[in-house]
Design a protein around this motif. Structure first.
Motif, mmCIF file in Angstrom:
data_model
loop_
_atom_site.group_PDB
_atom_site.id
_atom_site.type_symbol
_atom_site.label_atom_id
_atom_site.label_comp_id
_atom_site.label_asym_id
_atom_site.label_seq_id
_atom_site.Cartn_x
_atom_site.Cartn_y
_atom_site.Cartn_z
ATOM 1 N N VAL A 52 0.851 -1.202 0.000
ATOM 2 C CA VAL A 52 0.000 0.000 0.000
ATOM 3 C C VAL A 52 0.888 1.253 0.000
ATOM 4 C CG1 VAL A 52 -1.757 1.303 1.285
ATOM 5 C CG2 VAL A 52 -1.918 -1.191 1.148
ATOM 6 N N GLU A 53 1.939 1.229 0.799
ATOM 7 C CA GLU A 53 2.856 2.382 0.852
ATOM 8 C C GLU A 53 3.464 2.645 -0.537
ATOM 9 O OE1 GLU A 53 6.122 2.105 3.621
ATOM 10 O OE2 GLU A 53 6.544 4.235 3.393
ATOM 11 N N LYS A 54 3.894 1.564 -1.197
ATOM 12 C CA LYS A 54 4.535 1.708 -2.520
ATOM 13 C C LYS A 54 3.540 2.309 -3.527
ATOM 14 C CE LYS A 54 6.540 -1.428 -5.965
ATOM 15 N NZ LYS A 54 5.393 -1.974 -6.684
ATOM 16 N N PHE A 55 2.312 1.801 -3.524
ATOM 17 C CA PHE A 55 1.331 2.306 -4.482
ATOM 18 C C PHE A 55 0.966 3.760 -4.180
ATOM 19 C CE2 PHE A 55 0.175 -2.307 -5.149
ATOM 20 C CZ PHE A 55 0.812 -2.374 -6.374
ATOM 21 N N CYS A 56 0.933 4.112 -2.887
ATOM 22 C CA CYS A 56 0.636 5.511 -2.533
ATOM 23 C C CYS A 56 1.737 6.426 -3.088
ATOM 24 C CB CYS A 56 0.543 5.669 -1.014
ATOM 25 S SG CYS A 56 -1.009 5.081 -0.330
ATOM 26 N N GLN A 57 2.989 5.979 -2.948
ATOM 27 C CA GLN A 57 4.101 6.788 -3.473
ATOM 28 C C GLN A 57 3.967 6.940 -4.984
ATOM 29 O OE1 GLN A 57 7.402 4.578 -1.960
ATOM 30 N NE2 GLN A 57 7.459 5.706 -0.030
ATOM 31 N N GLU A 58 3.666 5.826 -5.663
ATOM 32 C CA GLU A 58 3.552 5.863 -7.135
ATOM 33 C C GLU A 58 2.458 6.814 -7.594
ATOM 34 O OE1 GLU A 58 4.638 1.259 -7.787
ATOM 35 O OE2 GLU A 58 3.097 2.042 -9.121
ATOM 36 N N ALA A 59 1.346 6.825 -6.836
ATOM 37 C CA ALA A 59 0.193 7.636 -7.267
ATOM 38 C C ALA A 59 0.284 9.079 -6.798
ATOM 39 C CB ALA A 59 -1.094 7.004 -6.742
ATOM 40 N N GLY A 60 1.228 9.367 -5.871
ATOM 41 C CA GLY A 60 1.340 10.721 -5.327
ATOM 42 C C GLY A 60 0.375 10.967 -4.174
ATOM 43 N N PHE A 61 -0.074 9.890 -3.506
ATOM 44 C CA PHE A 61 -0.957 10.021 -2.344
ATOM 45 C C PHE A 61 -0.134 10.314 -1.093
ATOM 46 C CE2 PHE A 61 -4.912 7.140 -3.246
ATOM 47 C CZ PHE A 61 -5.082 7.712 -4.479
ATOM 48 N N ASN A 62 -0.777 10.905 -0.070
ATOM 49 C CA ASN A 62 -0.215 10.872 1.283
ATOM 50 C C ASN A 62 -0.255 9.433 1.765
ATOM 51 O OD1 ASN A 62 -0.004 13.701 1.674
ATOM 52 N ND2 ASN A 62 -2.207 13.806 2.112
ATOM 53 N N TYR A 63 0.716 9.048 2.568
ATOM 54 C CA TYR A 63 0.649 7.730 3.199
ATOM 55 C C TYR A 63 0.974 7.886 4.681
ATOM 56 C CZ TYR A 63 1.702 3.142 4.898
ATOM 57 O OH TYR A 63 1.706 2.010 5.677
ATOM 58 N N ILE A 64 0.129 7.336 5.528
ATOM 59 C CA ILE A 64 0.336 7.413 6.984
ATOM 60 C C ILE A 64 0.388 5.987 7.517
ATOM 61 C CG2 ILE A 64 -0.751 8.087 9.193
ATOM 62 C CD1 ILE A 64 -1.532 10.114 6.176
ATOM 63 N N ASN A 65 1.479 5.692 8.246
ATOM 64 C CA ASN A 65 1.676 4.342 8.773
ATOM 65 C C ASN A 65 1.442 4.356 10.281
ATOM 66 O OD1 ASN A 65 2.639 1.821 9.472
ATOM 67 N ND2 ASN A 65 4.794 2.332 9.163
ATOM 68 N N GLU A 66 0.369 3.725 10.725
ATOM 69 C CA GLU A 66 0.116 3.573 12.167
ATOM 70 C C GLU A 66 0.428 2.127 12.520
ATOM 71 O OE1 GLU A 66 -0.495 5.743 14.390
ATOM 72 O OE2 GLU A 66 -1.179 7.498 13.277
ATOM 73 N N ASN A 67 1.395 1.925 13.385
ATOM 74 C CA ASN A 67 1.817 0.554 13.698
ATOM 75 C C ASN A 67 2.126 0.403 15.203
ATOM 76 O OD1 ASN A 67 4.562 -1.604 12.546
ATOM 77 N ND2 ASN A 67 2.666 -2.108 13.582
#
Ligand code: NAD
Length: 312
Positions: A52-67
Motif C-alpha cells: 500500500v505504501e509503494k502504491f501511494c508513493q507511485e500515485a502521489g498520495f499521502n501515506y500514513i503508517n500507524e503501527n
C-alpha cells in the motif's frame, strides 16, 4: 484457444487513470491519502502494508503508517482510529488484519468513519453494498468485476451491462471479504448468481453448480480445487485464490532450493494448465486478480477524498 487475461496490464492502466485524477486533485490543492493500521507485526499484514505504501508513493498520495505494538490496548487502537477520522490528510483508513486476539475486529472497524472505510469493512457500507448502493465496493471483489467489465468491453465488445445481465455466475467461497461481496456485486448487475462454499463441497455438490457457470469466480484458498470437470466448455474463469505450494518433480517429490529447503511457488485455486483450454478466458495466478486489487483500493480512496471535499 483460451485468452489469458492480462491483469497486470489492466492494473497498470487503472494506475495511470489514478495518477491523472490525483494530479487533477492536486491542482485544486487537494492530496488524497491512505492510512494503514497494523497492530503488531503479522507477516502477511506487513507485506500488504508495504504494498500500500509503494502504491501511494507511485500515485502521489499521502501515506500514513500507524503501527502500534502488539500489546497495545483496544482503547488505544480505537483512539488512533478516531485521530485518523479527524485527520484531513487521510482520505481512507485501512485496518490490516489479523489483529492480536485481545483486540476485537468489530470494535475497531465500527469506529472507522464510514466515509473513510475504503475497503468496505464497516457494517454500514456492507449494508449499502447489499442494497445495491455501494459507496466503497471492497477491493478484491471490485477487482474481479473490473476485470470482467474491461474484458466485456475490450474483448467481447459488448456493454458490460448486457454481459452481466442474466449471466450464470457461480462464486466459490462465501467469506465476508471476498465471496459474499463478490456475489452482491454480481447480483447488483442482475447476474443469476449462485454462491457455493465448503459445505457445498462436503455434500458433493460443487461440480453440479460450477459446471453450469458462464462465469466462474473462485475464492476458496484451496490449490487445485477446480479441475476441468468443474468448468463448462467456453466458460470465463476468474481465479482469486493465492496459495503457496511446494514445487514437485515428475515423481511427486519436493524440489529443494540451494539451502536444501523445499522450493515453493504461488498458485491459485484453479488447476490452470488442465483447465485453461476448456475456457474462453481465464485469469492467471500470479499476475491475476491481485494485480488489480490494490488499485481498486486506491480508486476508493480517491472517491473518499472527493466526497470529503464536497466534489461528489
Ligand atoms: P477464507 O478462508 O475467509 O474463505 C474461504 C472460502 O472458501 C469459505 O467461504 C469456504 O467455505 C470456501 N471453501 C473452502 N474450502 C472449500 C472447498 N473445498 N470447496 C468449496 N469452497 C471452499 O478466504 P478469503 O479471505 O475469502 O480468501 C480466499 C482466497 O482468495 C485465498 O486464497 C486468499 O489468499 C485469496 N485472496 C486473494 C486476493 C487477491 O487480491 N487476489 C485478495 C484476498 C484474498
Amino acid at each position: 484457444m483460451a485468452l489469458v487475461i492480462d491483469c497486470v496490464a489492466i492494473g497498470d492502466e487503472i494506475m495511470k487513470e489514478i495518477v491523472q485524477e490525483t494530479e487533477a486533485l492536486k491542482a485544486k490543492g487537494i492530496t488524497p491519502g491512505i492510512a494503514t493500521l497494523l497492530v503488531g507485526d503479522d507477516f502477511g499484514a506487513r507485506m500488504y502494508r508495504g504494498q500500500v505504501e509503494k502504491f501511494c508513493q507511485e500515485a502521489g498520495f499521502n501515506y500514513i503508517n500507524e503501527n502500534p505494538p502488539a500489546d497495545v490496548t483496544e482503547e488505544e487502537v480505537i483512539n488512533i482510529v478516531k485521530k485518523l477520522n479527524e485527520d484531513p490528510a487521510v482520505s481512507g483508513i485501512l485496518p490490516l488484519r489479523p489483529f492480536p486476539s485481545h483486540i476485537s475486529d468489530s470494535a475497531v472497524i465500527n469506529s472507522i468513519d464510514v466515509n473513510k472505510d475504503i475497503d468496505c469493512f464497516h457494517p454500514f457500507n456492507m449494508g449499502k453494498l447489499a442494497l445495491g448502493e455501494p459507496t466503497f465496493p471492497p477491493a478484491t471483489p471490485s477487482a474481479v468485476i473490473e476485470i470482467l467489465e474491461r474484458y466485456a468491453r475490450e474483448v467481447e465488445k459488448v456493454d458490460p451491462k448486457d454481459f452481466f445481465e442474466g449471466a450464470e455466475i457461480v462464486v466459490v467461497g462465501h467469506s465476508n471479504i471476498v465471496g459474499k461481496p463478490t456475489a452482491f456485486l454480481a447480483l447488483n448487475r442482475n447476474a443469476t448468481t449462485t454462491v457455493t462454499h465448503v459445505f457445498t463441497s462436503m455434500k458433493g455438490n460443487l461440480v453440479k453448480h460450477t459446471a453450469g457457470a458462464d462465469i466462474l469466480i473462485v475464492a476458496a484458498g484451496k490449490p487445485d480445487l477446480i479441475g476441468p470437470d468443474h468448468v463448462k466448455e467456453g466458460a470465463i474463469v476468474v481465479d482469486v485464490g493465492i496459495n503457496r505450494v511446494k514445487v514437485l518433480d515428475a515423481d511427486g517429490n519436493p524440489v529443494l532450493n540451494e539451502k536444501g529447503k523445499p522450493k515453493t511457488k504461488t498458485v491459485g485455486d484453479v488447476s490452470f494448465d488442465a483447465v485453461k483450454d476448456k475456457t474462453k478466458a481465464i485469469t492467471p495466478v500470479p499476475g491475476g486478480v491481485g494485480s488489480v486489487t490494490n488499485r481498486m483500493l486506491m480508486k476508493n480512496a480517491l472517491k473518499a477524498c472527493k466526497i470529503q471535499h464536497g466534489l461528489l
